[in-house]
Design a protein around this motif. Structure first.
Motif, mmCIF file in Angstrom:
data_model
loop_
_atom_site.group_PDB
_atom_site.id
_atom_site.type_symbol
_atom_site.label_atom_id
_atom_site.label_comp_id
_atom_site.label_asym_id
_atom_site.label_seq_id
_atom_site.Cartn_x
_atom_site.Cartn_y
_atom_site.Cartn_z
ATOM 1 N N PRO A 47 4.803 13.957 52.846
ATOM 2 C CA PRO A 47 4.780 14.182 51.369
ATOM 3 C C PRO A 47 3.725 13.096 50.613
ATOM 4 O O PRO A 47 3.404 12.193 50.976
ATOM 5 C CB PRO A 47 6.062 13.774 50.990
ATOM 6 C CG PRO A 47 6.602 12.691 51.989
ATOM 7 C CD PRO A 47 5.972 13.474 53.199
ATOM 8 N N TRP A 48 2.958 13.876 49.956
ATOM 9 C CA TRP A 48 2.109 13.252 48.923
ATOM 10 C C TRP A 48 2.334 13.625 47.395
ATOM 11 O O TRP A 48 2.449 14.981 47.164
ATOM 12 C CB TRP A 48 0.455 13.806 49.146
ATOM 13 C CG TRP A 48 -0.534 13.235 48.297
ATOM 14 C CD1 TRP A 48 -1.229 12.090 48.562
ATOM 15 C CD2 TRP A 48 -1.074 13.790 47.119
ATOM 16 N NE1 TRP A 48 -2.157 12.132 47.670
ATOM 17 C CE2 TRP A 48 -2.152 12.895 46.624
ATOM 18 C CE3 TRP A 48 -0.628 14.982 46.387
ATOM 19 C CZ2 TRP A 48 -2.980 13.264 45.684
ATOM 20 C CZ3 TRP A 48 -1.512 15.041 45.164
ATOM 21 C CH2 TRP A 48 -2.628 14.565 44.932
ATOM 22 N N TYR A 49 2.452 12.995 46.375
ATOM 23 C CA TYR A 49 3.051 13.383 45.251
ATOM 24 C C TYR A 49 2.180 12.545 44.220
ATOM 25 O O TYR A 49 1.863 11.557 44.421
ATOM 26 C CB TYR A 49 4.467 13.384 44.942
ATOM 27 C CG TYR A 49 5.088 12.075 45.610
ATOM 28 C CD1 TYR A 49 5.321 10.964 44.744
ATOM 29 C CD2 TYR A 49 5.662 12.149 46.769
ATOM 30 C CE1 TYR A 49 5.912 9.752 44.973
ATOM 31 C CE2 TYR A 49 6.265 10.701 47.031
ATOM 32 C CZ TYR A 49 6.407 9.754 46.225
ATOM 33 O OH TYR A 49 6.943 8.314 46.736
ATOM 34 N N ARG A 50 2.239 13.119 42.973
ATOM 35 C CA ARG A 50 1.669 12.443 41.685
ATOM 36 C C ARG A 50 2.376 12.884 40.527
ATOM 37 O O ARG A 50 2.605 14.062 40.602
ATOM 38 C CB ARG A 50 0.061 12.821 41.735
ATOM 39 C CG ARG A 50 -0.656 12.353 42.822
ATOM 40 C CD ARG A 50 -0.817 10.362 42.881
ATOM 41 N NE ARG A 50 -1.534 10.110 43.924
ATOM 42 C CZ ARG A 50 -1.310 9.738 45.078
ATOM 43 N NH1 ARG A 50 -0.065 10.148 45.509
ATOM 44 N NH2 ARG A 50 -2.191 9.145 45.851
ATOM 45 N N ALA A 51 2.218 11.902 39.523
ATOM 46 C CA ALA A 51 2.672 12.347 38.063
ATOM 47 C C ALA A 51 1.324 12.995 37.501
ATOM 48 O O ALA A 51 0.096 12.936 37.948
ATOM 49 C CB ALA A 51 2.876 11.157 37.401
ATOM 50 N N VAL A 52 1.502 14.237 36.610
ATOM 51 C CA VAL A 52 0.427 14.520 35.970
ATOM 52 C C VAL A 52 0.389 14.181 34.466
ATOM 53 O O VAL A 52 1.400 14.209 33.914
ATOM 54 C CB VAL A 52 0.814 16.530 35.915
ATOM 55 C CG1 VAL A 52 -0.300 16.910 35.059
ATOM 56 C CG2 VAL A 52 0.851 16.686 37.229
ATOM 57 N N TYR A 53 -0.663 13.829 34.031
ATOM 58 C CA TYR A 53 -0.825 13.393 32.771
ATOM 59 C C TYR A 53 -1.682 13.963 32.033
ATOM 60 O O TYR A 53 -2.676 14.429 32.373
ATOM 61 C CB TYR A 53 -1.309 11.868 32.890
ATOM 62 C CG TYR A 53 -0.290 10.663 33.173
ATOM 63 C CD1 TYR A 53 0.111 10.050 32.057
ATOM 64 C CD2 TYR A 53 0.563 10.687 34.127
ATOM 65 C CE1 TYR A 53 1.094 9.250 32.485
ATOM 66 C CE2 TYR A 53 1.477 9.726 34.453
ATOM 67 C CZ TYR A 53 1.827 8.964 33.442
ATOM 68 O OH TYR A 53 2.781 7.969 33.589
ATOM 69 N N SER A 54 -1.647 13.991 30.909
ATOM 70 C CA SER A 54 -2.545 14.528 29.793
ATOM 71 C C SER A 54 -2.847 13.310 28.938
ATOM 72 O O SER A 54 -1.672 12.684 28.213
ATOM 73 C CB SER A 54 -1.894 15.789 28.993
ATOM 74 O OG SER A 54 -2.978 15.920 27.826
ATOM 75 N N GLY A 55 -3.927 12.689 28.895
ATOM 76 C CA GLY A 55 -4.346 11.410 28.141
ATOM 77 C C GLY A 55 -3.268 10.282 28.861
ATOM 78 O O GLY A 55 -3.090 10.033 29.912
ATOM 79 N N ASP A 56 -2.427 9.406 28.011
ATOM 80 C CA ASP A 56 -1.496 8.688 28.586
ATOM 81 C C ASP A 56 0.016 9.106 28.477
ATOM 82 O O ASP A 56 0.808 8.412 28.666
ATOM 83 C CB ASP A 56 -1.390 7.297 27.519
ATOM 84 C CG ASP A 56 -2.671 6.487 27.883
ATOM 85 O OD1 ASP A 56 -3.264 6.786 29.064
ATOM 86 O OD2 ASP A 56 -3.472 6.016 27.061
ATOM 87 N N GLU A 57 0.127 10.558 28.317
ATOM 88 C CA GLU A 57 1.367 11.157 28.485
ATOM 89 C C GLU A 57 2.018 12.016 29.740
ATOM 90 O O GLU A 57 0.954 12.750 30.131
ATOM 91 C CB GLU A 57 1.516 11.933 27.236
ATOM 92 C CG GLU A 57 3.096 12.610 27.386
ATOM 93 C CD GLU A 57 3.257 13.547 25.992
ATOM 94 O OE1 GLU A 57 4.458 13.954 25.785
ATOM 95 O OE2 GLU A 57 2.232 13.878 25.330
ATOM 96 N N PRO A 58 2.917 11.749 30.233
ATOM 97 C CA PRO A 58 3.212 12.467 31.554
ATOM 98 C C PRO A 58 3.791 13.830 31.004
ATOM 99 O O PRO A 58 4.521 13.811 30.439
ATOM 100 C CB PRO A 58 4.339 11.645 32.124
ATOM 101 C CG PRO A 58 4.780 10.794 31.064
ATOM 102 C CD PRO A 58 3.784 10.451 30.099
ATOM 103 N N VAL A 59 3.046 14.776 31.953
ATOM 104 C CA VAL A 59 3.557 16.104 31.344
ATOM 105 C C VAL A 59 4.042 16.981 32.532
ATOM 106 O O VAL A 59 4.397 18.306 32.388
ATOM 107 C CB VAL A 59 2.245 16.934 30.798
ATOM 108 C CG1 VAL A 59 2.056 16.225 29.347
ATOM 109 C CG2 VAL A 59 1.147 17.068 31.666
#
Length: 156
Positions: A47-59
């Motif tokens: 498993p490889w995972y990441r949070a998706v951000y727009s600017g400084d906000e997790p989306v």
């Protein structure tokens, strides 16, 4: 704002785990917390995972099986889009498409020639989204889910 991927750390874990799809989509994608649990209990899935951000906000959240060696039972790969979740407040703004494009660039750089994913068929299923990105059915069914393939032979 640019969409980018960030590691999930103690500093952002709660905010990322608070992301939710619409109630009618819950049958198609597990929560972030459940996904992180699956990652921890399925190391053979690489498993490889990441949070998706727009600017400084997790989306959103994305998780892949990353370069799984052939022959592991029950694991599709070598590169498999295991989870893609865009928070209900941020859907319809292109984040899902951008995440898949980012992931494709990353795995292509690591030698991938295809990206697999799967979905559970039903009312509101994500097939139109994946079809729009160029995924095609492989003809396989895995645990009741339709397996899809995106060929990465050339640059898009």
């Amino acid at each position: 704002m640019t969409t980018h991927l960030r590691e999930i750390t103690d500093a952002n874990r709660d905010a990322v785990c608070a992301l939710r799809v619409r109630p009618d989509q819950e049958q198609f994608v597990a929560s972030v917390a459940k996904s992180l649990e699956h990652a921890a209990t399925t190391p053979e899935g690489e498993p490889w995972y990441r949070a998706v951000y727009s600017g400084d906000e997790p989306v959103g959240f994305v998780m892949l099986s990353w370069n799984v060696p052939p022959g592991r039972p029950g694991i599709l790969g070598p590169f498999f889009l295991w989870r893609l979740l865009i928070d209900e407040r941020h859907q319809g703004r292109g984040f899902g498409r951008e995440v898949v494009a980012l992931v494709v660039d990353l795995i292509r750089a690591d030698g991938a020639t295809e990206l697999l994913t799967s979905y559970h068929p039903g009312e509101g299923e994500p097939w139109p989204f994946y079809r729009g990105l160029g995924f095609e059915p492989t003809g396989e069914i895995e645990d009741g889910e339709i397996v899809l393939r995106l060929a990465l032979s050339g640059r898009e």
